[in-house]
Design an enzyme around this catalytic site. Structure first.
Site, PDB file in Angstrom:
ATOM      1  N   SER A 137     -17.352  13.554 -22.723  1.00  0.00           N
ATOM      2  CA  SER A 137     -17.134  13.627 -21.285  1.00  0.00           C
ATOM      3  C   SER A 137     -17.961  12.573 -20.554  1.00  0.00           C
ATOM      4  CB  SER A 137     -17.562  15.026 -20.826  1.00  0.00           C
ATOM      5  OG  SER A 137     -17.736  15.059 -19.437  1.00  0.00           O
ATOM      6  N   TYR A 161     -24.188  21.384 -19.903  1.00  0.00           N
ATOM      7  CA  TYR A 161     -22.914  20.959 -20.498  1.00  0.00           C
ATOM      8  C   TYR A 161     -22.998  19.503 -20.979  1.00  0.00           C
ATOM      9  CZ  TYR A 161     -18.080  19.311 -20.647  1.00  0.00           C
ATOM     10  OH  TYR A 161     -16.903  18.734 -21.029  1.00  0.00           O
ATOM     11  N   LYS A 165     -22.844  17.730 -24.849  1.00  0.00           N
ATOM     12  CA  LYS A 165     -21.915  16.661 -25.262  1.00  0.00           C
ATOM     13  C   LYS A 165     -22.699  15.473 -25.822  1.00  0.00           C
ATOM     14  CE  LYS A 165     -17.884  18.437 -24.371  1.00  0.00           C
ATOM     15  NZ  LYS A 165     -16.936  18.744 -25.436  1.00  0.00           N
TER      16      LYS A 165
HETATM   17  P1  NAD Z   1      -9.887  24.339 -22.300  1.00  0.00           P
HETATM   18  O1  NAD Z   1     -10.897  25.374 -22.010  1.00  0.00           O
HETATM   19  O2  NAD Z   1      -8.581  24.413 -21.612  1.00  0.00           O
HETATM   20  O3  NAD Z   1      -9.622  24.234 -23.867  1.00  0.00           O
HETATM   21  C1  NAD Z   1     -10.641  24.485 -24.817  1.00  0.00           C
HETATM   22  C2  NAD Z   1     -10.071  25.410 -25.872  1.00  0.00           C
HETATM   23  O4  NAD Z   1     -11.120  25.725 -26.791  1.00  0.00           O
HETATM   24  C3  NAD Z   1      -9.555  26.723 -25.303  1.00  0.00           C
HETATM   25  O5  NAD Z   1      -8.246  26.945 -25.773  1.00  0.00           O
HETATM   26  C4  NAD Z   1     -10.533  27.772 -25.826  1.00  0.00           C
HETATM   27  O6  NAD Z   1      -9.890  29.014 -26.066  1.00  0.00           O
HETATM   28  C5  NAD Z   1     -11.023  27.107 -27.103  1.00  0.00           C
HETATM   29  N1  NAD Z   1     -12.362  27.572 -27.514  1.00  0.00           N
HETATM   30  C6  NAD Z   1     -13.474  27.708 -26.750  1.00  0.00           C
HETATM   31  N2  NAD Z   1     -14.484  28.166 -27.480  1.00  0.00           N
HETATM   32  C7  NAD Z   1     -14.028  28.318 -28.735  1.00  0.00           C
HETATM   33  C8  NAD Z   1     -14.612  28.745 -29.961  1.00  0.00           C
HETATM   34  N3  NAD Z   1     -15.888  29.145 -30.029  1.00  0.00           N
HETATM   35  N4  NAD Z   1     -13.855  28.740 -31.078  1.00  0.00           N
HETATM   36  C9  NAD Z   1     -12.563  28.356 -31.036  1.00  0.00           C
HETATM   37  N5  NAD Z   1     -11.948  27.970 -29.911  1.00  0.00           N
HETATM   38  C10 NAD Z   1     -12.666  27.933 -28.776  1.00  0.00           C
HETATM   39  O7  NAD Z   1     -10.591  22.916 -22.009  1.00  0.00           O
HETATM   40  P2  NAD Z   1      -9.951  21.480 -21.869  1.00  0.00           P
HETATM   41  O8  NAD Z   1      -9.966  21.107 -20.440  1.00  0.00           O
HETATM   42  O9  NAD Z   1      -8.677  21.402 -22.625  1.00  0.00           O
HETATM   43  O10 NAD Z   1     -11.073  20.612 -22.580  1.00  0.00           O
HETATM   44  C11 NAD Z   1     -10.978  20.261 -23.955  1.00  0.00           C
HETATM   45  C12 NAD Z   1     -12.236  19.513 -24.357  1.00  0.00           C
HETATM   46  O11 NAD Z   1     -12.397  18.374 -23.509  1.00  0.00           O
HETATM   47  C13 NAD Z   1     -13.521  20.336 -24.196  1.00  0.00           C
HETATM   48  O12 NAD Z   1     -14.371  20.048 -25.275  1.00  0.00           O
HETATM   49  C14 NAD Z   1     -14.118  19.809 -22.906  1.00  0.00           C
HETATM   50  O13 NAD Z   1     -15.514  19.909 -22.889  1.00  0.00           O
HETATM   51  C15 NAD Z   1     -13.674  18.348 -22.934  1.00  0.00           C
HETATM   52  N6  NAD Z   1     -13.567  17.760 -21.588  1.00  0.00           N
HETATM   53  C16 NAD Z   1     -12.765  18.343 -20.650  1.00  0.00           C
HETATM   54  C17 NAD Z   1     -12.690  17.792 -19.378  1.00  0.00           C
HETATM   55  C18 NAD Z   1     -11.839  18.436 -18.311  1.00  0.00           C
HETATM   56  O14 NAD Z   1     -12.042  18.133 -17.123  1.00  0.00           O
HETATM   57  N7  NAD Z   1     -10.882  19.275 -18.633  1.00  0.00           N
HETATM   58  C19 NAD Z   1     -13.427  16.631 -19.065  1.00  0.00           C
HETATM   59  C20 NAD Z   1     -14.206  16.051 -20.054  1.00  0.00           C
HETATM   60  C21 NAD Z   1     -14.275  16.627 -21.331  1.00  0.00           C
END
Ligand code: NAD
Length: 352
Positions: A137, A161, A165
């Site tokens: 991120s 957070y 990362k």
């Molecule tokens: P999201 O919460 O929609 O998806 C994450 C998924 O991981 C979910 O389906 C959740 O059920 C699953 N999960 C969480 N903990 C878990 C565990 N212990 N075991 C198994 N599954 C688990 O999030 P997203 O927006 O799709 O983000 C995906 C990745 O991208 C994350 O790592 C997030 O930190 C990173 N990210 C997201 C953003 C954003 O703005 N959406 C920005 C930068 C980075």
């Protein structure tokens, strides 16, 4: 046909990436605990693809469990190996992503985001799966000295957070040294992914109270929230609100396909790339564009600045464009239209 493990594949970014991967002929196994997503997403992915791809059901399956559970993760790898479908690569989306929650529940965030990744990599090495794309991120940069931000800028996260990362990135760099002839890793630092698939069938579906900007805009648009709150109008920017690099989730999805293909066709390495459009949009500009594109009105409230916010974060995306031959294609208008279409469809579904 290559077999790919997608952790967090029923989540927001994971589900959109699954669509692009299946279109390119990959066979997917999703590992997700469903803590922040729904099983139903798998059927919606199939529905989006079934008109163009025959036997789509054979190319996607879901294994429900926790990334921190070594035995469970190993079982997933073992059963694929037994069926002669050993994983060729992993895209590791799963994790917890709320900056605010991370400050309240740091242990949970370190456990899932850092230990979960260590667990996964242990199993990958045991099963000789050496290609990994990791969801990082822009929060790792903290409050950058300069915008647009290049990948070699200082890493200085200011939330739990962001710390989880950057710690995971450090772990990946370190472990790659041990397996420097084999491990291929792409660390993708996303800026602000928003929007939804243009079918309106899948999108960001937070299960608790949302605190990302787009679900909150949607809630104001459909009237669940009466106002939309902007944190501060006294920032040193043209309209006083913060500037971010919003990027359509489908552009993020194609970035993953390109990153995976890059890893498969290049030598072992760690590649770190920003995924953003390179264009800054103020929060107020985003909100006004959302209102115009979707023909909705709601009150905008300016409230106190939020702890941990930074004035501006815009990606320098030249490296991703050059290495991956990737180009974000969608506009802010597309992001506003597609994201709201998804929210309206969800509401209709609930009413029926
Ligand atoms: P999201 O919460 O929609 O998806 C994450 C998924 O991981 C979910 O389906 C959740 O059920 C699953 N999960 C969480 N903990 C878990 C565990 N212990 N075991 C198994 N599954 C688990 O999030 P997203 O927006 O799709 O983000 C995906 C990745 O991208 C994350 O790592 C997030 O930190 C990173 N990210 C997201 C953003 C954003 O703005 N959406 C920005 C930068 C980075």
């Amino acid at each position: 046909m290559k077999n790919i493990l997608i952790t967090g594949g029923t989540g927001f970014i994971g589900s959109h990436t699954c669509i692009e991967l299946i279109k390119k002929g990959y066979k997917l196994t999703i590992l997700d605990s469903l803590v922040n997503s729904k099983k139903e997403t798998i059927n919606l992915i199939k529905k989006i693809l079934e008109k163009d791809i025959s036997n789509v059901s054979e190319n996607i399956e879901l294994k429900v469990g926790d990334i921190r559970d070594f035995n469970f993760v190993e079982k997933v790898f073992r059963s694929n190996k037994k069926n002669h479908q050993q994983f060729d690569g992993v895209i590791h989306f799963c994790g917890l992503k709320s900056v605010n929650d991370s400050i309240k529940n740091p242990i949970e965030y370190w456990d899932v985001n850092v230990l979960g990744t260590i667990n996964l990599v242990k199993v990958m090495i045991k099963y000789e799966c050496f290609s990994l794309v990791f969801s990082s991120s822009a929060t790792v940069y903290g409050n950058p000295k300069k915008n647009p931000i290049k990948e070699d800028s200082n890493i200085y996260p200011i939330s739990t957070y962001g710390l989880t990362k950057s710690a995971t990135e450090s772990f990946l760099f370190d472990i790659q040294k041990q397996y420097s002839c084999k491990l291929r890793i792409a660390i993708l630092r996303y800026f602000n992914p928003v929007g939804a698939h243009d079918s309106g069938l899948i999108g960001e579906w937070p299960l608790g109270t949302p605190n990302n900007i787009f679900p909150l805009l949607n809630y104001a648009g459909i009237g669940i929230n009466k106002t939309f709150q902007i944190y501060g109008n006294d920032w040193p920017t043209k309209d006083g609100t913060c500037i971010r690099d919003y990027v359509h989730v489908m552009d993020i999805a194609t970035g993953h396909v390109s990153a995976l293909n890059y890893l498969f066709s290049n030598e072992a390495q760690v590649l770190t790339l920003n995924l953003g459009t390179g264009k800054g949009t103020s929060v107020l500009e985003l909100v006004k564009t959302f209102q115009i594109v979707n023909k909705v009105r709601f009150k905008i409230d300016f409230i106190e600045r939020r702890e941990g916010d930074i004035v501006e974060a815009v990606a320098d995306n030249l490296l991703a464009k050059e290495k991956l031959n990737w180009q974000p294609k969608k506009s802010i208008q597309d992001m506003c239209r597609d994201g709201y279409k998804w929210q309206k469809n969800l509401l209709l579904k609930k009413e029926n």
